[in-house]
Design an enzyme around this catalytic site. Structure first.
Site, PDB file in Angstrom:
ATOM      1  N   ARG A 198      18.465   7.567  -7.309  1.00  0.00           N
ATOM      2  CA  ARG A 198      17.927   6.217  -7.129  1.00  0.00           C
ATOM      3  C   ARG A 198      17.080   6.075  -5.869  1.00  0.00           C
ATOM      4  O   ARG A 198      17.493   6.475  -4.775  1.00  0.00           O
ATOM      5  CB  ARG A 198      19.067   5.195  -7.064  1.00  0.00           C
ATOM      6  CG  ARG A 198      18.519   3.762  -7.022  1.00  0.00           C
ATOM      7  CD  ARG A 198      19.610   2.739  -6.888  1.00  0.00           C
ATOM      8  NE  ARG A 198      19.026   1.393  -6.940  1.00  0.00           N
ATOM      9  CZ  ARG A 198      19.509   0.342  -6.324  1.00  0.00           C
ATOM     10  NH1 ARG A 198      20.621   0.437  -5.619  1.00  0.00           N
ATOM     11  NH2 ARG A 198      18.901  -0.831  -6.403  1.00  0.00           N
ATOM     12  N   LEU A 199      15.876   5.508  -6.055  1.00  0.00           N
ATOM     13  CA  LEU A 199      15.073   4.968  -4.964  1.00  0.00           C
ATOM     14  C   LEU A 199      15.217   3.456  -5.056  1.00  0.00           C
ATOM     15  O   LEU A 199      14.675   2.824  -5.967  1.00  0.00           O
ATOM     16  CB  LEU A 199      13.613   5.392  -5.092  1.00  0.00           C
ATOM     17  CG  LEU A 199      12.637   4.832  -4.048  1.00  0.00           C
ATOM     18  CD1 LEU A 199      12.987   5.354  -2.656  1.00  0.00           C
ATOM     19  CD2 LEU A 199      11.202   5.174  -4.400  1.00  0.00           C
ATOM     20  N   CYS A 220      13.544   5.658  -9.983  1.00  0.00           N
ATOM     21  CA  CYS A 220      14.531   6.722  -9.943  1.00  0.00           C
ATOM     22  C   CYS A 220      13.993   7.970 -10.625  1.00  0.00           C
ATOM     23  O   CYS A 220      12.877   7.999 -11.127  1.00  0.00           O
ATOM     24  CB  CYS A 220      15.815   6.287 -10.664  1.00  0.00           C
ATOM     25  SG  CYS A 220      16.484   4.715 -10.131  1.00  0.00           S
ATOM     26  N   ASN A 236      14.403   4.861 -15.091  1.00  0.00           N
ATOM     27  CA  ASN A 236      13.406   5.182 -14.069  1.00  0.00           C
ATOM     28  C   ASN A 236      12.249   4.213 -14.233  1.00  0.00           C
ATOM     29  O   ASN A 236      11.607   4.187 -15.281  1.00  0.00           O
ATOM     30  CB  ASN A 236      12.920   6.630 -14.252  1.00  0.00           C
ATOM     31  CG  ASN A 236      11.715   6.960 -13.380  1.00  0.00           C
ATOM     32  OD1 ASN A 236      11.495   6.355 -12.350  1.00  0.00           O
ATOM     33  ND2 ASN A 236      10.938   7.930 -13.815  1.00  0.00           N
ATOM     34  N   GLY A 237      11.972   3.399 -13.209  1.00  0.00           N
ATOM     35  CA  GLY A 237      10.832   2.503 -13.308  1.00  0.00           C
ATOM     36  C   GLY A 237      11.133   1.111 -12.797  1.00  0.00           C
ATOM     37  O   GLY A 237      12.073   0.893 -12.022  1.00  0.00           O
ATOM     38  N   GLU A 238      10.319   0.176 -13.235  1.00  0.00           N
ATOM     39  CA  GLU A 238      10.475  -1.227 -12.868  1.00  0.00           C
ATOM     40  C   GLU A 238      10.149  -2.093 -14.080  1.00  0.00           C
ATOM     41  O   GLU A 238       9.141  -1.855 -14.757  1.00  0.00           O
ATOM     42  CB  GLU A 238       9.517  -1.622 -11.730  1.00  0.00           C
ATOM     43  CG  GLU A 238       9.684  -0.831 -10.447  1.00  0.00           C
ATOM     44  CD  GLU A 238      10.939  -1.182  -9.663  1.00  0.00           C
ATOM     45  OE1 GLU A 238      11.639  -2.128 -10.077  1.00  0.00           O
ATOM     46  OE2 GLU A 238      11.202  -0.512  -8.656  1.00  0.00           O
ATOM     47  N   GLY A 296      -5.374   0.967  -7.678  1.00  0.00           N
ATOM     48  CA  GLY A 296      -6.360   0.452  -8.627  1.00  0.00           C
ATOM     49  C   GLY A 296      -6.482   1.244  -9.902  1.00  0.00           C
ATOM     50  O   GLY A 296      -7.463   1.069 -10.643  1.00  0.00           O
TER      51      GLY A 296
END
Length: 640
Positions: free
Chosen positions: A47-48, A2, A72-74, A359
């Protein structure tokens, strides 16, 4: 994934202000929005949706509604955290990760950040204590800007969300600009504006009663591990950690793919994905007509080896059409030219997937950059102090007359670095403009504004704070704390989120990083071989010739572009009245750079750095007067 924004003030906050801030960053979250409103605090988000697509709306609340968060994040270990919280009697309304934050705060206070495995920037409001907690992930994957005025604090995922309000749009910070010219980015805690800063990676900020405190909760510990090191066992452990970090980052309900450049790092991630995916991995690559910059052949080989669903994009000319878009999305001047292919491959990928793995991080933690080997060789030289200035001058002359990647340029670098201490060698390698070159291009007024400021002090401090066991691994640690969060992670975050795409980086898993940080330097660079242990670990995953070939990097043919398609734009941007009247750069010095580059001397990086500042200024401050009255020699220039 987000974008977040908000404001707190004891005397009250206008909800429409925060609603507007969130609207500015809609591209970070096109799938929905949320707003928490109370008299002294307003928290908002875009929000995504990736995890818990149906039920994962924000803001999230504690059971009694007094603690609220936007995120915001995971959080990749959220399933484990949810089980723990449910066992302790908490009620969770949804099945995603963001709701864990408020309940972990109830259990552990601010220290709950140590329980999070992932990438994040969040704001948590404790209504009972009238207290705001901001936090940013350990490495700095997700950004967070903040500013204080008259006891009011505002924060946002992007700087443009703050400066859309003219009352918060300050003057260009001369120190931030000074550092930008050296490093090609504005390092934390500065932003390009006075009065607005970045929360540094691995840090928390607490606002309460109009007062602010910033604390660092994590720094990568590069202290060498004790005991014997068995290469085969370490290689096996590396594979295990990479597979785990990759598996965690494949969690989600939306399509997932990977950037595949053809280099070792992205190829390793694709290999780890393919070993754990029941479906073909989707891979995306960008290439160039110039063979010295094109890695598509190697990317195709890896794609064929693992049966990926592979897509390519060819850049055949200087991308004039994308520069204005980049200037808007990059809220600060940003001169890493690889932002161009990164943005374009993100745009291409976003048509097919919502999440991409990459990577990033492998070079910094396993020793992948050419500069590490160069610094290692330079450290063996013993040069009398009286000879250092002569070698420096000779080295600079050779570099200015040689082409990128040539033997002559490497010799020039060796001569230039020979007489310097290790931290100064690194600073010189990383500098687009040296301190001397900045003084030569500044007006007298600008010189006075940054008198006594040395950008190299940032590197020296990071070098001195490192616990690594040798100069080589200390320099890698410096990169983790400067170049990685200031340049690479900014480039990927902005380029992907501009296209409503989430990027995940298995090599930046903090568990993997902490393990790798303690490895001895000889397992990272040995006998001229970079990323020695990583390449050994990947021997069964990737072709030997791919592991053995020289690192190319993700560069663009900038020098030739600035002599061809981009030459008119560079001249117009840097020499017209708008640029001259800023009073920052000496017009004669700028004209000399342009002229010398056109005649064959390589000033591409410096010209690009000046161009990106000018493009940024015209995009984000189009109506701002150039400068206050300044003195240029004996003549007083007036603002226009």
């Amino acid at each position: 994934m987000c974008g977040i924004a908000g404001a707190v003030c004891s005397s009250g906050v206008d909800p429409e202000t925060v609603r507007g801030m969130c609207g500015t960053i809609t591209h970070r979250g096109p799938d929905g929005s949320g707003l928490h409103v109370e008299p002294s605090a307003v928290l908002g988000m875009r929000r995504l949706a990736v995890v818990d697509v149906v039920g994962g709306d924000q803001p999230v609340y504690s059971e009694d509604g007094t603690i609220v968060a936007v995120f915001n994040g995971e959080i990749y270990n959220f399933a484990e955290l949810r089980t723990e919280l449910l066992d302790r009697g908490h009620r969770l309304a949804a099945s995603g990760d963001s709701e864990c934050l408020v309940h972990l705060y109830e259990e552990h206070g601010d220290a709950f950040v140590h329980r999070l495995r992932g990438m994040f920037a969040f704001a948590l409001w404790d209504g009972r204590r009238r207290r705001l907690l901001l936090a940013r992930d350990r490495v700095g994957k997700k950004p967070l800007y903040w500013g204080m005025r008259s006891g009011s604090l505002r924060f946002a995922s992007e700087l443009k969300a703050l400066i859309d309000d003219p009352r918060w749009r300050g003057e260009v910070d001369p120190v931030a600009l000074h550092h930008y010219l050296t490093f090609q980015y504005v390092p934390a805690p500065w932003s390009i504006f006075e009065g607005i800063g970045k929360l540094p990676p691995g840090s928390t900020l607490v606002w309460q009663d109009g007062q602010v405190r910033v604390d660092r909760y994590w720094r990568l510990d590069a202290t060498p591990r004790l005991g014997p090191v068995v290469e085969a066992e370490e290689a096996e452990r590396l594979r295990e950690l990479l597979l785990e970090a990759t598996r965690l980052r494949m969690i989600g309900e939306r399509p997932i793919g990977a950037f595949l450049s053809g280099g070792v790092d992205s190829s390793a991630v694709v290999a780890a994905m393919a070993r754990q995916s029941p479906q073909p991995v989707r891979t995306f690559c960008v290439g160039f007509e110039e063979t010295g910059f094109d890695e598509r052949e190697h990317a195709r080989e890896v794609a064929a080896r693992y049966g990926t669903d592979h897509s390519e994009l060819l850049l055949s000319a200087s991308p004039l059409d994308v520069l204005s878009t980049l200037a808007w999305h990059f809220d600060e001047p940003f001169a890493d030219s690889s932002a161009i292919p990164t943005f374009l491959v993100a745009k291409m990928s976003s048509r097919e997937v919502t999440v991409v793995l990459n990577g990033d991080g492998a070079d910094e933690i396993f020793g992948g950059y050419r500069r590490y080997a160069l610094l290692q060789r330079a450290s063996r030289l013993r040069v009398p102090p009286t000879a250092a200035p002569l070698l420096d001058a000779a080295g600079r002359s050779l570099r200015s007359l040689s082409r990128r990647g040539s033997l002559l340029r490497r010799v020039g670098w060796g001569l230039e670095l020979a007489g310097l201490p290790t931290a100064d060698r690194y600073t010189r390698l990383m500098s687009y403009f040296t301190e001397r070159q900045k003084r030569e291009i500044y007006t007298p007024w600008q010189c006075g504004r940054v008198a006594g400021v040395r950008s190299g002090a940032i590197i020296e401090r990071a070098f001195e704070e490192s616990f690594a066991g040798c100069d080589l691994t200390r320099i890698m640690d410096v990169d983790v704390n400067t170049y990685l969060p200031g340049d690479l992670l900014v480039k990927v975050d902005i380029s992907t989120m501009a296209n409503s795409l989430e990027a995940r980086s298995p090599f930046l898993d903090h568990v993997l990083m902490e393990w790798a940080a303690g490895l001895p330097g000889e397992l990272k660079i040995r006998g001229g071989t970079s990323k020695y242990l990583l390449k050994r670990a990947l021997a069964d995953w990737l072709p030997a010739h791919l592991l053995q070939r020289q690192k190319m990097g993700f560069g663009v043919p900038l020098a030739s572009w600035l002599r061809t398609g981009l030459r008119p734009l560079a001249h117009d941007l840097l020499t017209d009245a708008t640029a001259r009247n800023r009073g920052i750069f000496d017009p004669r010095a700028v004209a000399r750079l342009l002229s010398e580059h056109a005649r064959g001397r390589d000033h591409a990086n410096r010209i690009w750095t000046l161009m990106q500042f000018e493009l940024w200024h015209r995009t984000h401050l189009p109506a701002q007067p150039a400068v206050r009255p300044v003195v240029d020699g004996q003549r007083r220039l007036r603002s226009m």
